[in-house]
Design a protein around this motif. Structure first.
Motif, PDB file in Angstrom:
ATOM      1  N   ASP A 167       0.871  -1.182   0.000  1.00 23.82           N
ATOM      2  CA  ASP A 167       0.000   0.000   0.000  1.00 23.82           C
ATOM      3  C   ASP A 167       0.911   1.236   0.000  1.00 23.82           C
ATOM      4  OD1 ASP A 167      -1.775   2.013   0.482  1.00 23.82           O
ATOM      5  OD2 ASP A 167      -2.815   1.008   2.130  1.00 23.82           O
ATOM      6  N   SER A 168       1.352   1.626  -1.189  1.00 23.52           N
ATOM      7  CA  SER A 168       2.453   2.595  -1.290  1.00 23.52           C
ATOM      8  C   SER A 168       2.062   3.922  -1.930  1.00 23.52           C
ATOM      9  CB  SER A 168       3.604   1.968  -2.084  1.00 23.52           C
ATOM     10  OG  SER A 168       3.141   1.524  -3.350  1.00 23.52           O
ATOM     11  N   ASN A 169       0.749   4.161  -2.103  1.00 24.26           N
ATOM     12  CA  ASN A 169       0.358   5.488  -2.595  1.00 24.26           C
ATOM     13  C   ASN A 169      -0.696   6.101  -1.676  1.00 24.26           C
ATOM     14  OD1 ASN A 169      -2.330   4.704  -3.500  1.00 24.26           O
ATOM     15  ND2 ASN A 169      -1.393   3.772  -5.300  1.00 24.26           N
ATOM     16  N   LEU A 170      -0.933   7.388  -1.853  1.00 25.07           N
ATOM     17  CA  LEU A 170      -1.840   8.106  -0.957  1.00 25.07           C
ATOM     18  C   LEU A 170      -3.295   7.646  -1.085  1.00 25.07           C
ATOM     19  CD1 LEU A 170      -0.446  11.773  -1.267  1.00 25.07           C
ATOM     20  CD2 LEU A 170      -0.219  10.223   0.694  1.00 25.07           C
ATOM     21  N   TRP A 171      -3.631   7.026  -2.213  1.00 23.64           N
ATOM     22  CA  TRP A 171      -4.997   6.549  -2.438  1.00 23.64           C
ATOM     23  C   TRP A 171      -5.241   5.193  -1.765  1.00 23.64           C
ATOM     24  CZ3 TRP A 171      -8.705   9.157  -5.562  1.00 23.64           C
ATOM     25  CH2 TRP A 171      -8.226  10.305  -6.216  1.00 23.64           C
ATOM     26  N   SER A 172      -4.159   4.513  -1.360  1.00 22.87           N
ATOM     27  CA  SER A 172      -4.257   3.144  -0.831  1.00 22.87           C
ATOM     28  C   SER A 172      -5.013   2.242  -1.804  1.00 22.87           C
ATOM     29  CB  SER A 172      -4.961   3.117   0.540  1.00 22.87           C
ATOM     30  OG  SER A 172      -4.199   3.826   1.481  1.00 22.87           O
TER      31      SER A 172
END
Length: 457
Positions: A167-172
């Motif tokens: 889970d590596s972006n701000l949007w998950s």
């Protein structure tokens, strides 16, 4: 005698399906025929298996398609839903059983009488959602009814997400299934459901702002927004008298509020084409939805239009997608806004080769038994292995594969167009899925309905 299983379409959801059938091929006397328009994309370990044949098949070539179906013992269609009807009509003609993971269309339903007349099982909605949701729900509902309980509430939510460690972006969020379905989700009419006996309708432009929160132990918080039509299974599940019936999609908290920005701007619209779409930069794409200003930048206009500040997390989410990049371009000709947005999102949200996805499902069952109101909550979490062996392909493909073998072995025999809501179907499939780590945890919780203040008062 060798039994031939024809699998049409070898896309993202088929890795576990094909593996399962090939592993069973010796003991079950199976030969797998995979028909696909692009057979070169089928992994070597599958295409070289001695119990597998690969054919290049254009589904619109009537002669080729019919020849393949005629020589099969059973047909599995993993093609796009709109193409199932061609397959289904051929299956009636050649008297072959059919299995699909797709929703039952009106056209397929009309074949019910012919399927029954020919003793054919046409099993649909036997993937994840629809599929595992039906089976796991009916298993609990039937158990409650067997004790004399009366159903008051049923809620069901499913999400295809990214595993916590990736889970590596701000949007998950990353795409784990058809990206188009994500971009146009919720369109085509108001979402409708029942809460506490009252019909509720949410128009598309408000859909992503009417969310509920859920927690799954060990995995944190999620939000859900309503599916378009929660009432379509009221009769199938026997829930005509239930006070609440609500189905929805699960995302990580904050996704829906951010997605609403695309809805407000009109970027998810799929009803018209943009004539000069080819070669348009991401920045130009954004700018076309904003008013003209001789002085303000695209960034400033967007923040003003959406009424968001620079330190708002949603602004960070937009920046992360490179939406204001003038050097990144969209290569699509005469594309709709939704198609262009999909291209931009795939640029950022594609699952990496060694990244894992995650399937989450959550059911709530409210019921009355011996004059008392009770509730069972049940949830399931499945993690993928990598970009090929995803949790999505596991939860879609394994139920399809198990059902196919059950039908072939005459364990599932009730003919007609159907979905997996009878114990003849769901009991053996759910039981076998447990051995693959696909199972639900159940919890007894207080029944609150939607009037928690009235409890105990």
């Amino acid at each position: 005698m060798v039994r031939t299983i024809l699998v049409l379409g070898a896309g993202k959801s088929t890795s576990y399906l094909l593996d399962y059938l090939l592993k069973k091929s010796e003991e079950e006397n199976l030969h797998l025929v995979i028909g696909d328009l692009h057979p070169e994309n089928i992994p070597q370990d599958i295409s070289s298996h001695h119990n597998c044949s690969i054919i290049t098949l254009d589904i619109f070539n009537d002669e080729e398609r019919r020849r393949a179906i005629d020589s099969a013992s059973i047909v599995v269609s993993m093609l796009p839903p709109r193409l199932h009807i061609k397959i289904a009509e051929d299956c009636i003609h050649f008297k072959k059983h059919l299995v699909t993971a797709s929703y039952v269309s009106k056209e397929i339903q009309e074949l019910d009488k012919d399927a029954k007349k020919n003793g054919l099982v046409f099993m649909n909605e036997i993937g994840l959602d629809p599929g595992i949701d039906h089976m796991s729900a009916m298993e609990v509902i039937d158990r409650i009814r067997a004790k004399g309980g009366k159903m008051l509430l049923f809620e069901s939510f499913t999400g295809g997400l990214v595993a916590p460690e990736h889970d590596s972006n701000l949007w998950s969020y990353k795409f784990t299934w058809n990206p188009r379905n994500v971009v146009v989700a919720g369109q085509g009419g108001a979402a409708k459901f029942i809460q506490e006996g009252a019909y509720k309708y949410i128009p598309y432009q408000k859909l992503f702002r009417r969310t509920e929160l859920l927690d799954i132990e060990g995995y944190g918080s999620f939000e859900v927004y309503p599916n378009r039509d929660s009432l379509k299974y009221r009769e199938a599940y026997g829930l005509q008298d239930s006070l609440t019936l609500y189905r929805g999609t699960m995302r990580r908290v904050g996704f829906s509020k951010a997605w609403q920005m695309f809805v407000i701007l009109g970027m998810t619209d799929d009803s018209y084409v943009i004539e000069n779409s080819e070669g348009m930069s991401y920045r130009q794409f954004v700018n076309q939805f904003l008013p003209y200003s001789p002085t303000d930048s695209v960034e400033l206009k967007l923040r003003h239009y959406l009424k968001i500040d620079q330190d708002d997390i949603r602004w960070g989410k937009l920046m992360e997608l490179n939406l204001f990049d003038d050097s990144k371009t969209i290569p699509l000709k005469n594309a709709t806004p939704a198609q262009m947005l999909q291209y931009i999102l795939e640029d950022s949200w594609t699952l990496g080769k060694d990244e894992k996805d995650m399937i989450v499902m959550y059911h709530k069952f409210g019921y009355e038994l011996d004059g008392k109101k009770k509730q069972i909550d049940a949830n399931m979490v499945v993690l993928g292995e990598n970009q090929t062996y995803t949790a999505m392909s596991k939860t879609v493909g394994l139920p399809v594969a198990i059902a196919t073998l059950q039908i072939l072995n005459k364990k599932i025999t009730t003919p007609g167009v159907q979905i997996p809501i009878n114990s003849e179907v769901y009991s053996p499939i759910l039981s076998e899925l447990k051995s693959y780590g696909i199972n639900f945890k159940e919890y007894q919780v207080p029944y609150l309905g939607y009037n928690p203040d009235s409890i105990g008062s």
